[in-house]
Motif scaffolding. Structure first.
Motif, PDB file in Angstrom:
ATOM      1  N   VAL A 159      -0.494  -4.687 -23.606  1.00 42.97           N
ATOM      2  CA  VAL A 159       0.791  -3.960 -22.940  1.00 42.97           C
ATOM      3  C   VAL A 159       1.517  -5.136 -22.164  1.00 42.97           C
ATOM      4  O   VAL A 159       2.554  -5.127 -21.966  1.00 42.97           O
ATOM      5  CB  VAL A 159       0.315  -2.841 -21.809  1.00 42.97           C
ATOM      6  N   ALA A 160       0.537  -6.028 -21.492  1.00 43.55           N
ATOM      7  CA  ALA A 160       1.345  -7.161 -20.730  1.00 43.55           C
ATOM      8  C   ALA A 160       0.146  -8.045 -20.467  1.00 43.55           C
ATOM      9  O   ALA A 160      -1.076  -7.930 -20.654  1.00 43.55           O
ATOM     10  CB  ALA A 160       2.017  -6.734 -19.285  1.00 43.55           C
ATOM     11  N   THR A 161       0.604  -9.365 -20.367  1.00 42.98           N
ATOM     12  CA  THR A 161      -0.226 -10.207 -20.196  1.00 42.98           C
ATOM     13  C   THR A 161      -0.601 -10.244 -18.543  1.00 42.98           C
ATOM     14  O   THR A 161       0.055 -10.034 -17.673  1.00 42.98           O
ATOM     15  CB  THR A 161       0.796 -11.720 -20.493  1.00 42.98           C
ATOM     16  N   ALA A 162      -1.947 -11.026 -18.428  1.00 39.51           N
ATOM     17  CA  ALA A 162      -2.441 -10.865 -17.099  1.00 39.51           C
ATOM     18  C   ALA A 162      -1.474 -11.408 -15.841  1.00 39.51           C
ATOM     19  O   ALA A 162      -1.778 -10.886 -14.811  1.00 39.51           O
ATOM     20  CB  ALA A 162      -3.924 -11.742 -17.277  1.00 39.51           C
ATOM     21  N   ASP A 163      -0.778 -12.569 -16.365  1.00 35.87           N
ATOM     22  CA  ASP A 163      -0.162 -13.123 -15.277  1.00 35.87           C
ATOM     23  C   ASP A 163       1.166 -12.235 -14.778  1.00 35.87           C
ATOM     24  O   ASP A 163       1.665 -12.843 -13.878  1.00 35.87           O
ATOM     25  CB  ASP A 163       0.519 -14.525 -15.763  1.00 35.87           C
ATOM     26  N   LYS A 164       1.391 -11.491 -15.563  1.00 35.01           N
ATOM     27  CA  LYS A 164       2.523 -10.417 -15.140  1.00 35.01           C
ATOM     28  C   LYS A 164       2.095  -8.978 -14.367  1.00 35.01           C
ATOM     29  O   LYS A 164       2.901  -8.593 -13.960  1.00 35.01           O
ATOM     30  CB  LYS A 164       3.272  -9.940 -16.555  1.00 35.01           C
ATOM     31  N   ILE A 165       0.806  -9.059 -14.384  1.00 39.55           N
ATOM     32  CA  ILE A 165       0.332  -7.747 -13.689  1.00 39.55           C
ATOM     33  C   ILE A 165      -0.331  -8.217 -12.381  1.00 39.55           C
ATOM     34  O   ILE A 165      -1.134  -9.009 -12.203  1.00 39.55           O
ATOM     35  CB  ILE A 165      -1.020  -7.178 -14.666  1.00 39.55           C
ATOM     36  N   VAL A 166       0.146  -7.155 -11.385  1.00 35.57           N
ATOM     37  CA  VAL A 166      -0.566  -7.232  -9.926  1.00 35.57           C
ATOM     38  C   VAL A 166      -1.397  -5.777  -9.638  1.00 35.57           C
ATOM     39  O   VAL A 166      -0.759  -5.025  -9.922  1.00 35.57           O
ATOM     40  CB  VAL A 166       0.521  -7.373  -8.990  1.00 35.57           C
ATOM     41  N   VAL A 167      -2.331  -6.174  -9.148  1.00 34.00           N
ATOM     42  CA  VAL A 167      -3.122  -4.807  -8.638  1.00 34.00           C
ATOM     43  C   VAL A 167      -2.968  -4.432  -7.319  1.00 34.00           C
ATOM     44  O   VAL A 167      -3.006  -5.240  -6.218  1.00 34.00           O
ATOM     45  CB  VAL A 167      -4.709  -5.242  -8.919  1.00 34.00           C
ATOM     46  N   VAL A 168      -2.507  -3.166  -7.059  1.00 33.37           N
ATOM     47  CA  VAL A 168      -2.426  -2.459  -5.854  1.00 33.37           C
ATOM     48  C   VAL A 168      -3.125  -1.295  -5.985  1.00 33.37           C
ATOM     49  O   VAL A 168      -2.866  -0.381  -6.138  1.00 33.37           O
ATOM     50  CB  VAL A 168      -0.775  -2.093  -5.575  1.00 33.37           C
ATOM     51  N   HIS A 169      -4.192  -1.448  -5.111  1.00 29.98           N
ATOM     52  CA  HIS A 169      -5.228  -0.063  -4.960  1.00 29.98           C
ATOM     53  C   HIS A 169      -4.375   1.007  -4.277  1.00 29.98           C
ATOM     54  O   HIS A 169      -3.694   0.770  -3.600  1.00 29.98           O
ATOM     55  CB  HIS A 169      -6.437  -0.470  -4.356  1.00 29.98           C
ATOM     56  N   ASN A 170      -4.783   2.226  -4.923  1.00 29.16           N
ATOM     57  CA  ASN A 170      -4.359   3.270  -3.985  1.00 29.16           C
ATOM     58  C   ASN A 170      -4.806   3.409  -2.308  1.00 29.16           C
ATOM     59  O   ASN A 170      -5.717   2.674  -2.353  1.00 29.16           O
ATOM     60  CB  ASN A 170      -4.651   4.567  -4.761  1.00 29.16           C
ATOM     61  N   GLY A 171      -4.312   4.264  -1.685  1.00 28.68           N
ATOM     62  CA  GLY A 171      -4.763   4.596  -0.496  1.00 28.68           C
ATOM     63  C   GLY A 171      -5.506   5.781  -0.579  1.00 28.68           C
ATOM     64  O   GLY A 171      -5.250   6.670  -1.528  1.00 28.68           O
ATOM     65  N   CYS A 172      -5.991   6.253   0.604  1.00 25.58           N
ATOM     66  CA  CYS A 172      -6.781   7.733   0.583  1.00 25.58           C
ATOM     67  C   CYS A 172      -6.433   8.566   1.806  1.00 25.58           C
ATOM     68  O   CYS A 172      -7.027   9.600   2.036  1.00 25.58           O
ATOM     69  CB  CYS A 172      -8.174   7.894  -0.110  1.00 25.58           C
ATOM     70  N   ASP A 173      -5.972   7.735   2.946  1.00 30.37           N
ATOM     71  CA  ASP A 173      -5.945   8.081   4.104  1.00 30.37           C
ATOM     72  C   ASP A 173      -5.109   9.409   4.485  1.00 30.37           C
ATOM     73  O   ASP A 173      -5.174   9.936   5.699  1.00 30.37           O
ATOM     74  CB  ASP A 173      -5.665   7.005   5.170  1.00 30.37           C
ATOM     75  N   HIS A 174      -4.225   9.746   3.492  1.00 31.33           N
ATOM     76  CA  HIS A 174      -3.406  10.727   3.574  1.00 31.33           C
ATOM     77  C   HIS A 174      -4.148  12.244   4.050  1.00 31.33           C
ATOM     78  O   HIS A 174      -3.520  13.100   4.646  1.00 31.33           O
ATOM     79  CB  HIS A 174      -2.574  11.112   2.388  1.00 31.33           C
ATOM     80  N   VAL A 175      -5.557  12.231   3.256  1.00 30.39           N
ATOM     81  CA  VAL A 175      -6.323  13.331   3.425  1.00 30.39           C
ATOM     82  C   VAL A 175      -6.483  13.691   4.974  1.00 30.39           C
ATOM     83  O   VAL A 175      -6.853  14.922   5.164  1.00 30.39           O
ATOM     84  CB  VAL A 175      -7.483  13.484   2.518  1.00 30.39           C
ATOM     85  N   LEU A 176      -6.559  12.641   5.724  1.00 27.40           N
ATOM     86  CA  LEU A 176      -6.893  12.691   7.174  1.00 27.40           C
ATOM     87  C   LEU A 176      -5.937  13.454   7.862  1.00 27.40           C
ATOM     88  O   LEU A 176      -5.917  13.680   9.114  1.00 27.40           O
ATOM     89  CB  LEU A 176      -7.361  11.312   7.785  1.00 27.40           C
ATOM     90  N   GLN A 177      -4.605  13.582   7.374  1.00 28.70           N
ATOM     91  CA  GLN A 177      -3.442  14.005   7.960  1.00 28.70           C
ATOM     92  C   GLN A 177      -3.192  15.524   7.733  1.00 28.70           C
ATOM     93  O   GLN A 177      -2.391  16.071   8.014  1.00 28.70           O
ATOM     94  CB  GLN A 177      -2.229  13.226   7.792  1.00 28.70           C
ATOM     95  N   ILE A 178      -4.122  15.798   6.748  1.00 21.58           N
ATOM     96  CA  ILE A 178      -3.771  17.534   6.372  1.00 21.58           C
ATOM     97  C   ILE A 178      -4.797  18.304   7.089  1.00 21.58           C
ATOM     98  O   ILE A 178      -6.097  18.202   7.188  1.00 21.58           O
ATOM     99  CB  ILE A 178      -4.144  17.415   4.979  1.00 21.58           C
ATOM    100  N   ARG A 179      -4.414  19.554   7.555  1.00 21.37           N
ATOM    101  CA  ARG A 179      -5.081  20.304   8.165  1.00 21.37           C
ATOM    102  C   ARG A 179      -5.892  21.349   7.197  1.00 21.37           C
ATOM    103  O   ARG A 179      -5.349  21.945   6.139  1.00 21.37           O
ATOM    104  CB  ARG A 179      -4.081  21.212   8.982  1.00 21.37           C
ATOM    105  N   PRO A 180      -7.280  21.116   7.370  1.00 24.30           N
ATOM    106  CA  PRO A 180      -7.960  21.895   6.333  1.00 24.30           C
ATOM    107  C   PRO A 180      -7.646  23.413   6.461  1.00 24.30           C
ATOM    108  O   PRO A 180      -7.582  24.037   7.549  1.00 24.30           O
ATOM    109  CB  PRO A 180      -9.086  21.666   6.690  1.00 24.30           C
ATOM    110  N   ASP A 181      -7.824  24.237   5.433  1.00 20.23           N
ATOM    111  CA  ASP A 181      -7.600  25.515   5.095  1.00 20.23           C
ATOM    112  C   ASP A 181      -8.914  25.962   4.380  1.00 20.23           C
ATOM    113  O   ASP A 181      -9.086  25.656   3.140  1.00 20.23           O
ATOM    114  CB  ASP A 181      -6.571  26.015   4.313  1.00 20.23           C
TER     115      ASP A 181
END
Length: 371
Positions: A159-181
């Motif tokens: 799909v692309a060469t390694a020098d063209k790809i940057v890794v950006v990991h997702n976050g997960c802290d959004h769940v801490l802002q959600i009120r549980p039901d």
């Protein structure tokens, strides 16, 4: 002078998916980040197709399309209207695809599963994505992906060469802002800490079949497997799977209901044969829910030592690991503590900063060398 960075907002108003949720979180976190920056050289805009409601941003200007093209098909809008309307901008695409004829672009491609797990997708879907990936990987100035595993896969499949790809990991802290039901606990008659949560997904690479076999065994006959998501009992049975009686289907749940289910589950089971990232395990960890996962794809990279791993082809291995999590207090508490630490690494602020820096670096190079 830097080009305006224009976010491709085609996904707003579409049916919610994991990819769309990631895009929403990245845009919100990027907006918060640039609001903190001083001397920022770029302007930011969000381009949307229609009159759907979008969040309010402090620094990102929301630009609604020309009413004359409102009825244009979303693919035509992305491939024709967007690159023409924003031909002077640097376009940032966060949902795998983007306009082919706009070179000054960065595109977030989450995974290479149309290549590695083709049986999970229709032939038309595979062909369309492979066609676009081929040109996006060669024409766009930057490819972003969500894990080192996905980067290796995108390189492996050309799909692309390694020098063209940057890794950006997702976050997960959004769940801490959600009120549980917690309403689903009563609806499904669930005992706190004594049920296991998993995705209701019939795609082969999600491998939910191994859980159905594990929960049919005597070791787990007193434990409920709760499947959340779009697939129903009939969908699994029509696919040739036997659904044991201790499996319950929550259907599509709200964010609040999912947080309520995760926070009270005995474990989250995630047996995927490949994942570009694997956000649900991290969300579960952030909420104090232990995770049993397959050691495949990006899951070891994302979960680290904070999960128990089970052979994704051995149902007995799953039943034994799940029983351990449910019945051994020391193991359970260790996993909960390790999960909190692991989830704490993956924040949307950190993701936005990494994306912000990568895109601005390419934007600056584009200005210096527009070829």
């Amino acid at each position: 002078m830097y080009k305006t960075i224009a976010f491709n907002g085609k996904f707003f108003g579409a049916a919610p998916t994991g990819v769309h949720r990631v895009a929403e979180q990245l845009i919100a976190a990027t907006d918060a980040l640039i609001a903190e920056q001083r001397g920022n050289d770029a302007d930011y805009a969000l381009l949307i197709r229609n009159s759907v409601r979008v969040p309010s941003y402090r620094k990102i200007l929301c630009v609604r399309e020309n009413p004359r093209v409102r009825r244009m098909h979303r693919i035509a809008w992305e491939q024709l209207y967007l690159p023409l309307a924003r031909r002077e901008d640097f376009i940032l695409n966060l949902c795998n695809l983007g306009p082919l004829y706009h070179r000054d672009s960065a595109t977030l491609i989450h995974d290479a599963q149309v290549y590695s797990a083709p049986e999970s997708y229709s032939r038309s879907f595979r062909l369309w994505y492979k066609f676009l990936f081929f040109f996006i990987g060669r024409r766009h100035k930057l490819i972003v992906t969500v894990s080192e595993f996905s980067k290796r896969e995108l390189v492996h499949y050309g799909v692309a060469t390694a020098d063209k790809i940057v890794v950006v990991h997702n976050g997960c802290d959004h769940v801490l802002q959600i009120r549980p039901d917690e309403g689903q606990l009563a609806t499904l008659k669930l005992a706190r800490g004594r049920y296991v949560l998993a995705l209701a997904n019939t795609q082969k690479h999600k491998n939910i079949a191994i859980l159905l076999r594990a929960f049919a065994a005597p070791e787990l006959k007193d434990v409920a497997l709760v499947l959340f998501g779009g697939a129903s009992r009939a969908d699994f049975e029509n696919g040739g799977h036997v659904v044991p009686p201790n499996v319950r289907f929550a259907g599509r749940v709200t964010d609040s209901e999912l947080v309520g289910l995760m926070a009270n589950a005995g474990a989250l089971a995630f047996p995927s044969l490949t994942e570009g990232f694997g956000l649900p395990p991290l969300e579960a960890m952030a909420l104090g829910c232990p995770v049993v996962a397959a050691p495949f794809g990006a899951l070891p990279e994302v979960c680290g030592d904070a999960a128990l791993y089970a052979d994704p082809f051995d149902p007995r291995a799953w039943s034994l690991k799940i029983r351990t999590v449910l019945d051994d207090p020391a193991v359970r508490q260790s996993l909960i503590a390790a999960g909190h630490r692991q989830a704490g690494i993956f924040t949307w602020k950190r993701a936005a900063r990494n994306l912000f820096e990568a895109v601005n670096a390419v934007n600056a190079r584009t200005q210096a060398d527009p070829k």
